[in-house]
Motif scaffolding. Structure first.
Motif, mmCIF file in Angstrom:
data_model
loop_
_atom_site.group_PDB
_atom_site.id
_atom_site.type_symbol
_atom_site.label_atom_id
_atom_site.label_comp_id
_atom_site.label_asym_id
_atom_site.label_seq_id
_atom_site.Cartn_x
_atom_site.Cartn_y
_atom_site.Cartn_z
ATOM 1 N N PRO A 99 30.545 114.117 13.400
ATOM 2 C CA PRO A 99 29.207 113.636 12.650
ATOM 3 C C PRO A 99 27.465 114.261 12.878
ATOM 4 N N ALA A 100 26.897 113.674 11.599
ATOM 5 C CA ALA A 100 25.275 113.924 12.268
ATOM 6 C C ALA A 100 25.087 113.587 13.979
ATOM 7 N N PRO A 101 24.496 113.553 14.397
ATOM 8 C CA PRO A 101 23.908 113.905 15.480
ATOM 9 C C PRO A 101 22.689 112.693 15.319
ATOM 10 N N SER A 102 22.141 111.483 16.298
ATOM 11 C CA SER A 102 21.048 111.306 16.800
ATOM 12 C C SER A 102 21.132 109.800 15.390
ATOM 13 N N ILE A 103 22.014 109.291 14.271
ATOM 14 C CA ILE A 103 22.031 108.457 13.354
ATOM 15 C C ILE A 103 22.027 107.174 13.693
ATOM 16 N N SER A 104 22.004 106.612 13.711
ATOM 17 C CA SER A 104 22.306 105.258 14.218
ATOM 18 C C SER A 104 23.178 104.509 13.033
ATOM 19 N N GLU A 105 24.772 103.659 14.107
ATOM 20 C CA GLU A 105 24.893 103.513 12.337
ATOM 21 C C GLU A 105 25.058 102.294 11.691
ATOM 22 N N PHE A 106 23.853 102.121 11.505
ATOM 23 C CA PHE A 106 23.300 101.306 10.523
ATOM 24 C C PHE A 106 22.910 101.935 9.510
ATOM 25 N N THR A 107 22.092 103.595 9.614
ATOM 26 C CA THR A 107 22.006 104.962 8.724
ATOM 27 C C THR A 107 23.295 105.076 8.424
ATOM 28 N N ARG A 108 23.984 105.183 9.177
ATOM 29 C CA ARG A 108 24.738 105.865 9.459
ATOM 30 C C ARG A 108 25.932 104.999 7.666
ATOM 31 N N LYS A 109 25.909 103.497 8.384
ATOM 32 C CA LYS A 109 26.715 102.947 7.286
ATOM 33 C C LYS A 109 25.749 102.473 6.209
ATOM 34 N N ALA A 110 24.656 102.531 6.171
ATOM 35 C CA ALA A 110 23.417 102.675 4.982
ATOM 36 C C ALA A 110 24.018 103.468 3.986
ATOM 37 N N MET A 111 24.282 105.106 4.325
ATOM 38 C CA MET A 111 24.097 106.237 3.601
ATOM 39 C C MET A 111 25.575 106.144 2.799
ATOM 40 N N GLY A 112 26.640 106.366 3.948
ATOM 41 C CA GLY A 112 27.809 106.350 3.625
ATOM 42 C C GLY A 112 27.652 105.014 2.447
ATOM 43 N N GLU A 113 27.735 103.797 2.384
ATOM 44 C CA GLU A 113 27.868 103.244 0.844
ATOM 45 C C GLU A 113 26.722 103.273 -0.161
ATOM 46 N N ALA A 114 25.950 103.807 0.168
ATOM 47 C CA ALA A 114 25.040 104.685 -0.992
ATOM 48 C C ALA A 114 25.977 106.108 -2.011
ATOM 49 N N ALA A 115 26.112 106.488 -1.178
ATOM 50 C CA ALA A 115 27.114 107.658 -1.216
ATOM 51 C C ALA A 115 28.118 107.327 -2.345
ATOM 52 N N VAL A 116 28.803 106.421 -1.899
ATOM 53 C CA VAL A 116 29.909 105.599 -2.558
ATOM 54 C C VAL A 116 28.894 105.261 -3.983
ATOM 55 N N ARG A 117 28.296 104.140 -3.428
ATOM 56 C CA ARG A 117 27.590 103.759 -4.862
ATOM 57 C C ARG A 117 27.141 104.819 -6.396
ATOM 58 N N ALA A 118 26.649 105.862 -5.548
ATOM 59 C CA ALA A 118 26.972 107.057 -5.805
ATOM 60 C C ALA A 118 27.663 107.934 -7.209
ATOM 61 N N ALA A 119 28.442 107.636 -6.752
ATOM 62 C CA ALA A 119 29.844 107.753 -7.139
ATOM 63 C C ALA A 119 30.442 107.317 -7.603
ATOM 64 N N GLN A 120 30.544 105.986 -7.652
ATOM 65 C CA GLN A 120 30.702 105.051 -8.358
ATOM 66 C C GLN A 120 30.395 104.723 -9.444
ATOM 67 N N ALA A 121 28.851 105.017 -9.857
ATOM 68 C CA ALA A 121 27.932 105.369 -10.633
ATOM 69 C C ALA A 121 27.954 105.660 -11.615
ATOM 70 N N ILE A 122 29.395 107.228 -11.607
ATOM 71 C CA ILE A 122 29.445 108.507 -12.609
ATOM 72 C C ILE A 122 31.399 108.173 -12.730
ATOM 73 N N ASN A 123 31.409 107.163 -11.988
ATOM 74 C CA ASN A 123 33.154 106.548 -12.730
ATOM 75 C C ASN A 123 34.090 108.333 -11.936
ATOM 76 N N TYR A 124 33.496 108.724 -10.499
ATOM 77 C CA TYR A 124 34.249 109.354 -10.083
ATOM 78 C C TYR A 124 35.787 109.865 -9.450
#
Length: 651
Positions: A243-268
């Protein structure tokens, strides 16, 4: 489940897909160009189909030929790999039209993310953070320049339909804008058949962090952690990790959830990667979404224990995702280093030719090699110069990094120049080891990473001569056969070499049980152990690999690799001739001639643009003068070292 899969790609990724397909009981079909008739992906496939001449524009990028190959072999699905047609909606449409399953996302999803400008609008609606920029349709030079001024320099020019660093330029001030735009447009047109550009504010010291997402046809969506891809050259990734080093769990989760929103926005559906820039304040901004498998997907596989190609084929068959979000577990740390045939010391120019020697580290549960070539294969000027991907795993970042360095030490290539030393310099750099990463890492540490090896040349030439001597002894050739031997004098061995076109001789004189190279007083000895030499110099002992192939002798240690040539007067003359004009730095194609006979040019002025391995290179005037002769026209193929433009000296 799929029965027969055609892979619309070549090289490493085609081989990688075939291995998983075979494990799943799926038969495979390869397509190949004239340059790839004997390629490994052709040999690995169950069937193969010839699709045209070497240039990808006449083979791998011709949709009708790929579809015809699938129909002729009875394939029911096509996997596009990455690059080539992998994000081409016309290709996906052609597959659907002919009843073929496209192993990738739905056509509207490709279309939505295919235009980076349209993607920005969709992401904004999905509340995914964006970098300030211009994503409009007006491509007039004055409009783009005005928008760049409005954003504020430096700005980043990006091909709207691109990826992989193609058609991308950093513009630091207004005076560079026109030339950079023209170059980026040419490169984008050649790579993607579309030269539309977008502009973004160039962030000074960000990290490049991407999220692997997966969606199925049943509404399920997950993210499989993230990868740090910050270490780049020419906007192309060099070493990735997960995984990417020196990233907090909060940031990791926020980025992951944003990525899923991005995918769902285009019915991926299928595998996708959402790429972010992460600033020093842990704020992240959407860059783009790649609607395909990424080159660096193996690091995600090693830390999750999942086969992402298998996931792709399951989703394409209509099956649900193998795991839910809460079931995805991360274990350890992984690195991927891309081994390229290129010359980092000379602006990463690609290096073409036969792989006369290709020895890789021993494979294990911790070391993986993904490659599409073997020893004896040719690195062609027509395609990407990747030789292999080296992927390592460790229980933590420190352990994985240690394995990476060890594996790089065991990677040996001769016949072409490679970036192995450069990768090792990165992996050994203190700031990389402390995970102090940014997209400007290479730029910031240039002096450390591009160390001058000229001080090592004498020692490496001595090792080359010692290796020749030991091998001569072992082949039972008497030392007195050497013309350097003089009656009643100590035995001598002379080897004349060249480096960068300059000849010099190495003369070793017998001294006790070793050899001296005068005026150096050190005593050298060498012995052959397994597949390498044990070198002794005074009180020091170390290992070296000396790889002799044709006229080359490559000496490799854990410090550096230096490629020497046996002396050839013809090579010396060619070098002398080449230094008098503007010459081709590699095999390639002329894509633009920017001057005419009789033009007065200034030192550093662009004269001609070449393209090789999908990248552009500008040939500039080495001095002010008048253009006397232009030897090639746009579209013509040129060989490494060929004179391109001749200038007279300025008055």
């Amino acid at each position: 489940m799929l029965q027969k899969l055609l892979i619309a790609n070549r090289g490493e990724i085609a081989c990688r897909i075939m291995r998983t397909a075979r494990q799943m009981g799926i038969r495979t079909v390869a397509v190949y160009s004239a340059a790839d008739a004997n390629a490994q992906h052709v040999k690995l496939a169950d069937e193969s189909v010839y699709i045209g001449p070497a240039p990808s524009s006449e083979s791998y990028l011709v949709i009708d030929k790929i579809i015809a190959a699938a129909q002729a072999t009875g394939a029911d699905a096509i996997h596009p790999g990455y690059g080539f047609l992998s994000e081409n909606e016309r290709f996906a449409e052609a597959c659907a039209k002919h009843g073929l399953i496209f192993v990738g996302p739905p056509i509207p999803a490709i279309a939505a993310m295919g235009s980076k400008s349209a993607a920005k609008a969709i992401m904004s609606d999905a509340e995914v953070p964006l970098v300030p920029g211009y994503h409009g349709d007006d491509q007039d030079l004055d409009t783009l320049r005005a928008e760049a001024e409005k954003i504020g320099f430096p700005v980043l020019l990006k091909a709207a339909y691109g990826g992989g660093g193609k058609g991308m330029r950093v513009v630091n001030h207004s005076g560079e804008f026109t030339e950079a735009l023209q170059s980026a447009k040419r490169e984008a047109q050649a790579a993607f058949s579309n030269d539309k550009m977008l502009l973004e504010k160039y962030l000074g010291n960000p990290r490049h962090v991407e999220i692997q997402v997966f969606c199925d046809q049943h509404g399920n969506a997950v993210y499989l952690s993230e990868r740090d891809c910050s270490v780049q050259r020419r906007h192309q990734k060099v070493i990735e990790e997960a995984p990417a080093p020196s990233i907090s769990e909060f940031t990791r989760k926020a980025m992951g959830e944003a990525a899923v929103r991005a995918a769902q926005a285009i019915n991926y559906e299928g595998a996708g990667t959402v790429e972010f820039l992460l600033d020093t304040n842990s704020k992240f901004y959407f860059m783009e979404m790649n609607t395909r498998l990424q080159v660096e997907h193996p690091v995600t596989e090693l830390i999750t224990g999942q086969d992402l190609v298998q996931w792709q084929l399951l989703v394409a068959s209509g099956e649900p995702l193998p795991l839910a979000q809460e079931q995805i577990q991360l274990n350890g740390h992984a690195f991927e280093a891309r081994i390229y045939a290129e010359d980092p010391a000379h602006e990463f120019l690609p290096s073409t030719g036969p792989l006369t020697v290709l020895r890789t580290p021993e494979l294990s549960a911790h070391v993986r090699i993904d490659s599409g070539v073997i020893e004896g294969d040719e690195v062609s000027a027509y395609y990407d110069p990747m030789i292999a991907k080296l992927i390592v795993w460790g229980s933590n970042r420190t352990g994985a990094l240690r394995r990476l360095v060890t594996a790089l030490n065991d990677f040996r290539v001769a016949g072409v120049r490679t970036n192995v030393d450069f990768l090792r310099s990165i992996a050994n750099h203190p700031q990389f080891q402390r995970a102090e990463l940014s997209t400007r890492f290479i730029e910031r540490h240039e002096q450390d990473l591009f160390a001058d090896t000229s001080a090592l040349e004498d020692d490496y030439a001595t090792m080359a001569a010692l290796a020749e001597l030991v091998q001569s002894q072992q082949s039972q050739q008497a030392w007195f056969a050497n013309p350097g031997l003089q009656l009643n004098q100590p035995a001598q061995f002379t080897l004349t070499l060249q480096h960068d076109g300059q000849p010099y001789s190495v003369t070793l004189t017998a001294h006790g049980d070793g050899w001296q190279r005068l005026p150096d007083q050190r005593v050298w000895r060498a012995s052959w152990q397994h597949d390498r030499f044990r070198i002794h110099c005074n009180e020091r002992s170390f290992f070296a690999h000396v790889l002799a192939a044709a006229g080359d002798i490559t000496v490799m240690t854990e410090v550096a690799s230096i490629r020497l040539q046996r002396y050839d007067v013809l090579l010396e003359l060619q070098h002398e001739q080449a230094t008098g004009g503007m010459v081709a730095p590699m095999n390639g194609t002329v894509v633009a001639v920017l001057v005419a006979n009789g033009d007065e040019v200034a030192e550093g002025q662009p004269l001609l643009v070449m393209e090789a391995m999908k990248m552009e290179y500008t040939i500039r005037a080495s001095h002010a003068g008048t253009v006397e002769q232009i030897f090639y026209e746009s579209g013509e193929l040129v060989s490494d070292g060929a004179e391109l433009v001749r200038l007279s000296a300025s008055a």
